[in-house]
Design a protein around this motif. Structure first.
Motif, mmCIF file in Angstrom:
data_model
loop_
_atom_site.group_PDB
_atom_site.id
_atom_site.type_symbol
_atom_site.label_atom_id
_atom_site.label_comp_id
_atom_site.label_asym_id
_atom_site.label_seq_id
_atom_site.Cartn_x
_atom_site.Cartn_y
_atom_site.Cartn_z
ATOM 1 N N VAL A 206 0.835 -1.199 0.000
ATOM 2 C CA VAL A 206 0.000 0.000 0.000
ATOM 3 C C VAL A 206 0.875 1.257 0.000
ATOM 4 C CG1 VAL A 206 -1.746 1.304 1.270
ATOM 5 C CG2 VAL A 206 -1.857 -1.198 1.197
ATOM 6 N N ARG A 207 0.616 2.137 -0.951
ATOM 7 C CA ARG A 207 1.297 3.434 -0.983
ATOM 8 C C ARG A 207 0.434 4.440 -0.234
ATOM 9 N NH1 ARG A 207 5.215 5.973 -3.983
ATOM 10 N NH2 ARG A 207 5.470 4.131 -5.311
ATOM 11 N N LEU A 208 0.964 4.962 0.865
ATOM 12 C CA LEU A 208 0.183 5.861 1.710
ATOM 13 C C LEU A 208 -0.015 7.222 1.046
ATOM 14 C CD1 LEU A 208 1.817 5.160 5.202
ATOM 15 C CD2 LEU A 208 -0.331 4.246 4.326
ATOM 16 N N THR A 209 -1.238 7.738 1.158
ATOM 17 C CA THR A 209 -1.504 9.102 0.711
ATOM 18 C C THR A 209 -1.119 10.071 1.831
ATOM 19 O OG1 THR A 209 -3.772 9.112 1.578
ATOM 20 C CG2 THR A 209 -3.441 8.246 -0.660
ATOM 21 N N GLY A 210 -1.093 11.349 1.518
ATOM 22 C CA GLY A 210 -0.777 12.339 2.538
ATOM 23 C C GLY A 210 -1.779 12.309 3.679
ATOM 24 N N HIS A 211 -3.057 12.132 3.343
ATOM 25 C CA HIS A 211 -4.101 12.066 4.364
ATOM 26 C C HIS A 211 -3.907 10.852 5.261
ATOM 27 C CE1 HIS A 211 -8.094 12.033 6.206
ATOM 28 N NE2 HIS A 211 -8.188 10.752 5.869
ATOM 29 N N GLN A 212 -3.620 9.699 4.671
ATOM 30 C CA GLN A 212 -3.442 8.487 5.465
ATOM 31 C C GLN A 212 -2.226 8.602 6.383
ATOM 32 O OE1 GLN A 212 -3.321 5.711 2.160
ATOM 33 N NE2 GLN A 212 -5.309 4.844 2.748
ATOM 34 N N LEU A 213 -1.141 9.179 5.869
ATOM 35 C CA LEU A 213 0.049 9.358 6.691
ATOM 36 C C LEU A 213 -0.238 10.261 7.880
ATOM 37 C CD1 LEU A 213 3.060 8.895 7.156
ATOM 38 C CD2 LEU A 213 3.527 10.832 5.629
ATOM 39 N N LEU A 214 -0.967 11.346 7.647
ATOM 40 C CA LEU A 214 -1.316 12.267 8.732
ATOM 41 C C LEU A 214 -2.174 11.565 9.771
ATOM 42 C CD1 LEU A 214 -1.400 15.071 10.007
ATOM 43 C CD2 LEU A 214 -3.363 15.604 8.532
ATOM 44 N N MET A 215 -3.172 10.792 9.317
ATOM 45 C CA MET A 215 -4.033 10.080 10.249
ATOM 46 C C MET A 215 -3.241 9.073 11.081
ATOM 47 S SD MET A 215 -7.033 11.399 9.988
ATOM 48 C CE MET A 215 -6.142 12.935 9.680
ATOM 49 N N LEU A 216 -2.299 8.386 10.467
ATOM 50 C CA LEU A 216 -1.503 7.395 11.186
ATOM 51 C C LEU A 216 -0.581 8.061 12.205
ATOM 52 C CD1 LEU A 216 -0.625 4.918 8.304
ATOM 53 C CD2 LEU A 216 -2.248 4.583 10.179
ATOM 54 N N LEU A 217 -0.032 9.219 11.842
ATOM 55 C CA LEU A 217 0.812 9.950 12.793
ATOM 56 C C LEU A 217 -0.025 10.462 13.972
ATOM 57 C CD1 LEU A 217 3.121 11.954 10.360
ATOM 58 C CD2 LEU A 217 3.748 9.995 11.788
ATOM 59 N N LEU A 218 -1.225 10.946 13.690
ATOM 60 C CA LEU A 218 -2.120 11.392 14.766
ATOM 61 C C LEU A 218 -2.572 10.210 15.619
ATOM 62 C CD1 LEU A 218 -4.317 14.011 12.876
ATOM 63 C CD2 LEU A 218 -2.576 14.462 14.621
ATOM 64 N N CYS A 219 -2.727 9.057 14.977
ATOM 65 C CA CYS A 219 -3.039 7.832 15.719
ATOM 66 C C CYS A 219 -1.935 7.536 16.722
ATOM 67 C CB CYS A 219 -3.208 6.665 14.746
ATOM 68 S SG CYS A 219 -3.193 5.029 15.520
ATOM 69 N N GLY A 220 -0.675 7.668 16.262
ATOM 70 C CA GLY A 220 0.457 7.427 17.153
ATOM 71 C C GLY A 220 0.520 8.416 18.302
ATOM 72 N N CYS A 221 0.243 9.696 18.009
ATOM 73 C CA CYS A 221 0.266 10.716 19.062
ATOM 74 C C CYS A 221 -0.838 10.467 20.094
ATOM 75 C CB CYS A 221 0.097 12.103 18.445
ATOM 76 S SG CYS A 221 1.492 12.635 17.416
ATOM 77 N N SER A 222 -2.030 10.120 19.621
ATOM 78 C CA SER A 222 -3.141 9.830 20.534
ATOM 79 C C SER A 222 -2.836 8.603 21.380
ATOM 80 C CB SER A 222 -4.427 9.618 19.743
ATOM 81 O OG SER A 222 -4.766 10.768 19.008
ATOM 82 N N ALA A 223 -2.211 7.609 20.749
ATOM 83 C CA ALA A 223 -1.844 6.400 21.481
ATOM 84 C C ALA A 223 -0.828 6.700 22.575
ATOM 85 C CB ALA A 223 -1.275 5.357 20.522
ATOM 86 N N CYS A 224 0.073 7.663 22.313
ATOM 87 C CA CYS A 224 1.051 8.061 23.333
ATOM 88 C C CYS A 224 0.335 8.614 24.561
ATOM 89 C CB CYS A 224 2.000 9.118 22.771
ATOM 90 S SG CYS A 224 3.236 8.473 21.638
ATOM 91 N N ILE A 225 -0.662 9.444 24.328
ATOM 92 C CA ILE A 225 -1.434 9.989 25.443
ATOM 93 C C ILE A 225 -2.060 8.863 26.244
ATOM 94 C CG2 ILE A 225 -3.461 11.363 26.055
ATOM 95 C CD1 ILE A 225 -2.886 13.108 23.609
#
Length: 296
Positions: A206-225
């Motif tokens: 799967v080639r990530l789109t800009g939107h998908q990459l942003l969502m995954l990074l935000l997923c990681g940040c939320s998971a850190c919390i």
């Protein structure tokens, strides 16, 4: 300052676990918003972001990587079962209604109390058991309508994710009793999970789109919390005293589900929310009563 010092570890643990519940609820939203990305790849981003953050904190605070004596078995248990629970939870989120997946994973406090009996020799009181059972009943009322026509495998995955998470958090509590540093606990869990899921990311078609990459990074940040909050909570207080408050994620999931996906809970779900909130308030009042009684 004197008022802050009088706040008991239990109250601090409750605050941490509610804060964590919100973080994990946001994580599940971003997982869904990321779209058609393999589960393991989503899990990699969730853990890679956490690994980067905790590595920086370890360096800034000059916390050594070597754990306390005798902590390795519990660190391994937390990492292995936490990773299993996370992968199964992500799979359930991808294949079930968001609220259903969250509810199944929120069986973890119940399993945490069971495992605490055997691993930590903690004996819950009758009132605490009643509070957890009431919360479980509320969860059942919320999940019940969604099980009609729901695939069996994702539902079982969600259920087992709750059991694995409960066992992982019991290991966290055991590490807390040994005086283990919370940053090290998060570091080794994140490192193990990132290494396990790294091959899936490298070999992903799967080639990530800009939107998908942003969502995954935000997923990681939320998971850190969520991760830091839940780890600190179980270090501060026993599972039998605070785990019921993890059910606040149900309320967050319902609100976020409506905001992002326009999901409206039915009447049975509302009854479930009332039961869970009632159990949380009842547990809080009971703990406060016991504190006052012990102080006399």
């Amino acid at each position: 300052m004197s008022q802050m010092k009088r706040i008991s570890p239990r109250i601090k643990g409750i605050a941490c676990i509610i804060f964590a519940a919100f973080g994990f609820s946001m994580m599940s939203v971003f997982i869904r918003l990321a779209g058609d990305v393999p589960t393991a790849e989503k899990a990699f981003f969730r853990n890679f972001v956490a690994l980067l953050l905790v590595s920086v904190l370890l360096a800034v605070k000059r916390v050594p990587l070597k754990p306390e004596k005798g902590s390795w078995p519990s660190l391994a248990g937390r990492a292995v079962f936490g990773t299993i629970g996370m992968l199964l939870n992500f799979y359930a989120i991808d294949h079930l209604v968001l609220a259903d997946a969250n509810m199944l994973n929120k069986l973890s406090p119940f399993f945490a109390i069971i495992f605490s009996i055997f691993l930590l020799r903690e004996r819950p009181s009758a009132m605490q058991v009643a509070g957890v059972l009431t919360a479980l009943l509320g969860s059942a009322l919320i999940i019940k309508p969604g099980f009609e026509g729901v695939p069996l495998v994702p539902s079982l995955a969600g259920f087992v994710s709750g059991a694995a998470a409960g066992l992982a958090y019991t290991f966290v509590r055991k590490l807390g009793q040994r005086g283990e540093n919370s940053l090290r606990i998060v570091f080794y869990f994140s490192l193990f999970s990132a290494l396990i899921t790294l091959p899936f990311f490298l070999l992903s078609p799967v080639r990530l789109t800009g939107h998908q990459l942003l969502m995954l990074l935000l997923c990681g940040c939320s998971a850190c919390i969520g991760q830091f909050g839940i780890t600190q909570a179980y270090l501060l207080a026993p599972a039998k005293e605070i785990s019921v408050y993890d059910y606040t994620q149900i309320l967050f999931a319902a609100a976020l589900g409506y905001i992002f996906f326009r999901q409206i809970p039915d009447g049975w779900s509302v009854v479930g929310y009332v039961l869970i909130c009632g159990a949380g308030v009842g547990m809080f009042l009971y703990n406060r009563h016991m504190d006052h009684k012990a102080a006399r």
